[in-house]
Design an enzyme around this catalytic site. Structure first.
Site, mmCIF file in Angstrom:
data_model
loop_
_atom_site.group_PDB
_atom_site.id
_atom_site.type_symbol
_atom_site.label_atom_id
_atom_site.label_comp_id
_atom_site.label_asym_id
_atom_site.label_seq_id
_atom_site.Cartn_x
_atom_site.Cartn_y
_atom_site.Cartn_z
ATOM 1 N N SER A 63 -71.831 18.501 -38.898
ATOM 2 C CA SER A 63 -70.783 17.925 -37.640
ATOM 3 C C SER A 63 -69.356 18.760 -38.033
ATOM 4 O O SER A 63 -69.045 19.169 -39.222
ATOM 5 C CB SER A 63 -70.321 16.328 -38.151
ATOM 6 O OG SER A 63 -69.323 16.050 -37.085
ATOM 7 N N ASN A 64 -68.501 18.695 -36.965
ATOM 8 C CA ASN A 64 -67.448 19.405 -36.955
ATOM 9 C C ASN A 64 -66.401 18.380 -37.907
ATOM 10 O O ASN A 64 -65.413 18.858 -38.093
ATOM 11 C CB ASN A 64 -66.835 19.422 -35.460
ATOM 12 C CG ASN A 64 -67.151 20.749 -34.934
ATOM 13 O OD1 ASN A 64 -67.360 21.704 -35.506
ATOM 14 N ND2 ASN A 64 -67.025 20.712 -33.673
ATOM 15 N N ASP A 68 -76.037 16.340 -34.950
ATOM 16 C CA ASP A 68 -74.676 16.441 -34.727
ATOM 17 C C ASP A 68 -74.340 14.841 -34.791
ATOM 18 O O ASP A 68 -75.274 14.028 -34.594
ATOM 19 C CB ASP A 68 -74.392 16.980 -33.045
ATOM 20 C CG ASP A 68 -73.008 16.781 -32.724
ATOM 21 O OD1 ASP A 68 -72.008 17.066 -33.662
ATOM 22 O OD2 ASP A 68 -72.865 16.020 -31.773
ATOM 23 N N ALA A 69 -73.035 14.542 -35.074
ATOM 24 C CA ALA A 69 -72.601 13.309 -35.404
ATOM 25 C C ALA A 69 -71.825 12.847 -33.827
ATOM 26 O O ALA A 69 -72.375 11.762 -33.574
ATOM 27 C CB ALA A 69 -71.639 13.225 -36.470
ATOM 28 N N TYR A 70 -70.695 13.135 -33.626
ATOM 29 C CA TYR A 70 -70.132 12.436 -32.477
ATOM 30 C C TYR A 70 -70.721 12.767 -31.034
ATOM 31 O O TYR A 70 -70.823 14.013 -30.758
ATOM 32 C CB TYR A 70 -68.678 12.994 -32.616
ATOM 33 C CG TYR A 70 -67.794 12.360 -34.019
ATOM 34 C CD1 TYR A 70 -67.761 11.165 -34.061
ATOM 35 C CD2 TYR A 70 -67.707 13.458 -34.932
ATOM 36 C CE1 TYR A 70 -67.233 11.015 -35.397
ATOM 37 C CE2 TYR A 70 -67.222 13.190 -35.994
ATOM 38 C CZ TYR A 70 -66.776 11.922 -36.460
ATOM 39 O OH TYR A 70 -66.288 11.553 -37.587
ATOM 40 N N ARG A 107 -61.845 12.928 -25.474
ATOM 41 C CA ARG A 107 -63.078 13.658 -26.015
ATOM 42 C C ARG A 107 -63.026 15.112 -25.371
ATOM 43 O O ARG A 107 -63.359 16.088 -26.269
ATOM 44 C CB ARG A 107 -64.450 12.857 -25.308
ATOM 45 C CG ARG A 107 -65.768 13.689 -25.733
ATOM 46 C CD ARG A 107 -65.753 13.878 -27.298
ATOM 47 N NE ARG A 107 -67.095 14.405 -27.519
ATOM 48 C CZ ARG A 107 -67.271 14.859 -28.868
ATOM 49 N NH1 ARG A 107 -66.362 14.826 -29.794
ATOM 50 N NH2 ARG A 107 -68.646 15.286 -28.963
#
Length: 228
Positions: free
Chosen positions: A121-122, A9-11, A45
């Site tokens: 990722s989203n 996942d990225a964030y 967030r």
């Protein structure tokens, strides 16, 4: 089956989502709102994630950049900050999020172990491209996969299925890393060998899958995967 692909996942997992508000609060002229940056960042967030879930359930997809802007607008209003220049500065900084300190070292070690590396990722493609290049990790990545290819956010199964389509692997051949407990649980239910990067020391989510391992950060990942 042995792990062949390591997917992140990225964030929140590779990139520090608090970095934009933290950096803006340290800039000249920010003194009036700077003490509130942690609350602003947390609101931003939380709403960002909530909006992805709600849009996925409603079938009302927009890309993650729109979600990010909508969430920021809510967060600014919640903190009583009506400042278009601050809004724009925060959005600009979001394209340049810092990677966590161990990320570059860990990715290089995993690559040396012969693993293929990817982001799932989203994030919208242009967001991810900016973050990956800003962090200097593009050369070690074999793929950067965005939910825009399937038009729905995590934890929809079609998002996780993108990995098999791209790499030609079974779910059991994929190690999946996320700092989001719900994401780690859903990916585990899909069949990935899932590792929750519990950076916030949060309780385990009570969902339909459970991660195989829990780490405080990514530092121990190469040794963990080397064990087979």
């Amino acid at each position: 089956m042995p792990i062949r692909v390591c997917v992140f996942d990225a964030y929140g997992t590779l990139f520090d989502v608090a970095a934009a508000a933290r950096a803006a609060a340290q800039e000249p002229g920010a003194e009036g709102w700077a003490p509130r940056w942690p609350a602003l960042s947390a609101h931003w967030r939380r709403k960002q994630l909530e909006y992805t879930w709600l849009r996925a359930v409603a079938g009302a997809h927009v890309d993650f950049w729109q979600v990010t802007q909508d969430a920021l607008d809510w967060a600014l209003e919640a903190e009583g900050l009506d400042d278009p220049a601050l809004r724009q500065r925060l959005l600009d900084l979001y394209h340049q999020l810092a990677a966590f300190p161990e990320v570059a070292r860990v990715l290089a070690a995993l690559k040396a172990q012969g693993l293929q590396l990817a982001i799932l990722s989203n994030g919208a493609p242009e967001m991810l491209d900016a973050a990956v290049h800003s962090a200097g990790i593009a050369p070690v990545l074999d793929a950067v996969l965005s939910v825009e290819d399937v038009g729905v956010f995590k934890p929809h199964a079609s998002v996780y299925a993108m990995v098999g389509t791209r790499f030609g692997v079974q779910p059991s051949e994929v190690a999946f890393l996320s700092s989001n407990g719900w994401d780690a649980c859903a990916a585990a239910a899909f069949g990935f060998h899932t590792i929750w990067v519990n950076r916030e020391r949060a309780p385990m989510d009570r969902l339909h899958g459970q991660p195989a391992h829990v780490l405080a950060d990514l530092a121990a990942l190469p040794a963990l995967l080397a064990q087979g």
